[in-house]
Design a protein around this motif. Sequence first.
Motif, mmCIF file in Angstrom:
data_model
loop_
_atom_site.group_PDB
_atom_site.id
_atom_site.type_symbol
_atom_site.label_atom_id
_atom_site.label_comp_id
_atom_site.label_asym_id
_atom_site.label_seq_id
_atom_site.Cartn_x
_atom_site.Cartn_y
_atom_site.Cartn_z
ATOM 1 N N PHE A 131 0.835 -1.215 0.000
ATOM 2 C CA PHE A 131 0.000 0.000 0.000
ATOM 3 C C PHE A 131 0.865 1.258 0.000
ATOM 4 C CE2 PHE A 131 -2.922 -3.064 2.139
ATOM 5 C CZ PHE A 131 -3.883 -3.086 1.140
ATOM 6 N N ILE A 132 1.948 1.213 0.776
ATOM 7 C CA ILE A 132 2.849 2.379 0.835
ATOM 8 C C ILE A 132 3.512 2.602 -0.512
ATOM 9 C CG2 ILE A 132 4.943 3.274 1.916
ATOM 10 C CD1 ILE A 132 4.093 1.761 4.474
ATOM 11 N N LYS A 133 3.976 1.526 -1.149
ATOM 12 C CA LYS A 133 4.600 1.648 -2.472
ATOM 13 C C LYS A 133 3.607 2.180 -3.493
ATOM 14 C CE LYS A 133 7.912 -2.056 -1.694
ATOM 15 N NZ LYS A 133 8.292 -3.428 -2.024
ATOM 16 N N ALA A 134 2.368 1.707 -3.447
ATOM 17 C CA ALA A 134 1.338 2.193 -4.373
ATOM 18 C C ALA A 134 1.046 3.668 -4.135
ATOM 19 C CB ALA A 134 0.066 1.368 -4.226
ATOM 20 N N PHE A 135 0.975 4.058 -2.863
ATOM 21 C CA PHE A 135 0.720 5.459 -2.533
ATOM 22 C C PHE A 135 1.845 6.352 -3.049
ATOM 23 C CE2 PHE A 135 1.429 9.013 0.414
ATOM 24 C CZ PHE A 135 0.239 9.704 0.212
ATOM 25 N N ILE A 136 3.091 5.949 -2.837
ATOM 26 C CA ILE A 136 4.226 6.742 -3.307
ATOM 27 C C ILE A 136 4.208 6.829 -4.833
ATOM 28 C CG2 ILE A 136 6.753 6.789 -3.470
ATOM 29 C CD1 ILE A 136 6.796 5.688 -0.594
#
Length: 100
Positions: free
Chosen positions: A31-36
Motif C-alpha cells: 500500500f505504501i509503495k502504491a501510494f508513493i
Amino acid sequence: MPVSWIEIVYIVFLVLSTGLLVWVWKKKGSFIKAFIGEVVVELKKCSWPWDPKEKGIRKYKELIDSTLAVTIYSIILAAVVTSADFILVRLINFLTTLHF
C-alpha cells in the motif's frame, strides 16, 4: 563512563520506532509503495512556478514575482491589522474611562 537515563530513553525510543516502521512496512508495504507511486504521478501533472526552458535567474521569474507579491501583501495586511488593533484599543480604553 555512566549512561544517563535520557540516553537510555533515547535508545529505547529509537529501537521501538524502528521496530514499528519495520512492522508497518511488512504489513502495509504494498500500500505504501502504491501510494508513493500515485504521489509521483500526481506531482508530474503539477504546474511548477518556473520555466524549464529558461536559463539562470530568469528561470525563476514567476516564482520570485509570486514570492514578492505574497511578502508585500503580508506586510500590508499586518500594517492594517496592527493599525485597527491600535485604534480599537484606544477607542475601548476611551469609552471605558468615561464616567457619566
